[in-house]
Design a protein around this motif. Structure first.
Motif, PDB file in Angstrom:
ATOM      1  N   ARG A 125       0.789  -1.305  -0.079  1.00  9.49           N
ATOM      2  CA  ARG A 125       0.233  -0.056  -0.059  1.00  9.49           C
ATOM      3  C   ARG A 125       0.797   1.200   0.024  1.00  9.49           C
ATOM      4  NH1 ARG A 125      -5.042   1.424   4.159  1.00  9.49           N
ATOM      5  NH2 ARG A 125      -5.316   3.553   3.500  1.00  9.49           N
ATOM      6  N   ARG A 126       0.718   2.207  -1.003  1.00  5.10           N
ATOM      7  CA  ARG A 126       1.395   3.284  -0.979  1.00  5.10           C
ATOM      8  C   ARG A 126       0.616   4.418  -1.441  1.00  5.10           C
ATOM      9  NH1 ARG A 126       2.401  -0.127  -4.892  1.00  5.10           N
ATOM     10  NH2 ARG A 126       2.486   0.702  -7.149  1.00  5.10           N
ATOM     11  N   ASN A 127       0.982   5.722  -0.800  1.00  6.09           N
ATOM     12  CA  ASN A 127       0.330   6.937  -1.122  1.00  6.09           C
ATOM     13  C   ASN A 127       0.497   7.345  -2.658  1.00  6.09           C
ATOM     14  OD1 ASN A 127       0.655  10.291  -1.248  1.00  6.09           O
ATOM     15  ND2 ASN A 127      -1.051   9.473   0.251  1.00  6.09           N
ATOM     16  N   ALA A 128      -0.952   7.748  -3.157  1.00  7.45           N
ATOM     17  CA  ALA A 128      -1.037   8.251  -4.721  1.00  7.45           C
ATOM     18  C   ALA A 128      -1.723   9.592  -4.564  1.00  7.45           C
ATOM     19  CB  ALA A 128      -1.573   7.424  -5.391  1.00  7.45           C
ATOM     20  N   ALA A 129      -0.790  10.836  -4.177  1.00  9.95           N
ATOM     21  CA  ALA A 129      -1.658  12.052  -3.913  1.00  9.95           C
ATOM     22  C   ALA A 129      -2.672  11.783  -2.896  1.00  9.95           C
ATOM     23  CB  ALA A 129      -2.452  12.435  -5.231  1.00  9.95           C
ATOM     24  N   ARG A 130      -4.042  12.168  -3.061  1.00 12.78           N
ATOM     25  CA  ARG A 130      -4.979  11.957  -1.955  1.00 12.78           C
ATOM     26  C   ARG A 130      -5.454  10.474  -1.945  1.00 12.78           C
ATOM     27  NH1 ARG A 130      -9.517  14.480  -1.746  1.00 12.78           N
ATOM     28  NH2 ARG A 130      -9.806  14.655  -4.122  1.00 12.78           N
ATOM     29  N   ALA A 131      -5.045   9.607  -2.701  1.00 11.91           N
ATOM     30  CA  ALA A 131      -5.625   8.373  -2.987  1.00 11.91           C
ATOM     31  C   ALA A 131      -4.541   7.470  -2.414  1.00 11.91           C
ATOM     32  CB  ALA A 131      -6.171   7.999  -4.268  1.00 11.91           C
TER      33      ALA A 131
END
Length: 220
Positions: free
Chosen positions: A112-118
């Motif tokens: 799981r990794r951050n992608a902007a606000r998602a």
């Protein structure tokens, strides 16, 4: 049938062993139970279960040995948060895709990794169902209708926006989380048709003489 649009996040209240299978008691959270009847279907983390008892706050469902064997349900315990959706009706908005509630296998969140606000998730699926996962196709994960962003062998990528994470149990997914996977039902039927090959044409019992006797013009 379901749409994969989650209506409430509930929780497991009680799991009672019943001679090899189990009886589940599930708190429904904000799910509206006013139109529920005995025998109705409710998807619980993507598993179609039949209501055998209910009130405004909860319902009970029997779980078979087969369901225990092929879903993540065998790992649930009291307090486990679960996605809930009542079966669709003829007037339901089909905001996701057609979901049967019949789980094809158990997947695992790999990262799981951050992608902007998602957040972007990588999910690994069993070898037996990886062929059904298609780039930009639909997949049901723990009952949630989602779009596949990328496919790499037995793994695929998902991007979940903040709203989805707030309204489902996906906000708690981490590496190692086990999830129920249902592939697109159209992919299963298409494979079956391709496997069957071209069937020989059936011999019709409708003949020209039969048509003539029945009064159809131009037949003789």
């Amino acid at each position: 049938m379901f749409t994969g649009i989650i209506q409430s996040v509930g929780s497991i209240q009680r799991i009672e062993p019943r001679g090899g299978d189990v009886l589940l008691s599930i708190a429904v959270g904000k799910l509206d139970m006013s139109d529920v009847q005995l025998g109705d279907s409710i998807a619980v983390n993507g598993v179609c279960l039949t209501v055998v008892r209910f009130d405004k706050q909860s319902f009970d469902a029997d779980v078979s040995v087969e369901t225990l064997a092929v879903t993540s349900l065998k790992n649930w315990k009291a307090g486990t948060r679960v996605n809930l959706e009542k079966a669709l009706t003829p007037t339901t908005r089909l905001g996701g895709h057609l979901v049967s509630g019949h789980v094809d296998g158990i997947g695992e969140i790999i990262s799981r990794r951050n992608a902007a606000r998602a957040d972007q998730f990588t999910v690994r699926v069993p070898q037996s169902i990886k062929r059904y996962i298609a780039h930009k196709g639909s997949v049901c994960v723990d009952g949630i209708s989602l779009t596949v962003n990328a496919v790499n062998d037995d793994c695929f990528e998902l991007t979940l926006v903040p709203h989805t994470q707030a309204e489902t149990n996906s906000g708690a997914w981490q590496a190692g989380t086990l999830v129920n996977i249902e592939v697109d039902v159209l992919a299963r039927y298409l494979e079956r048709l391709l496997q069957a090959g071209e069937a020989p044409a059936a011999v019709s019992s409708i003949t020209e003489s039969l048509l003539a006797r029945s009064g159809f013009p131009g037949a003789r």
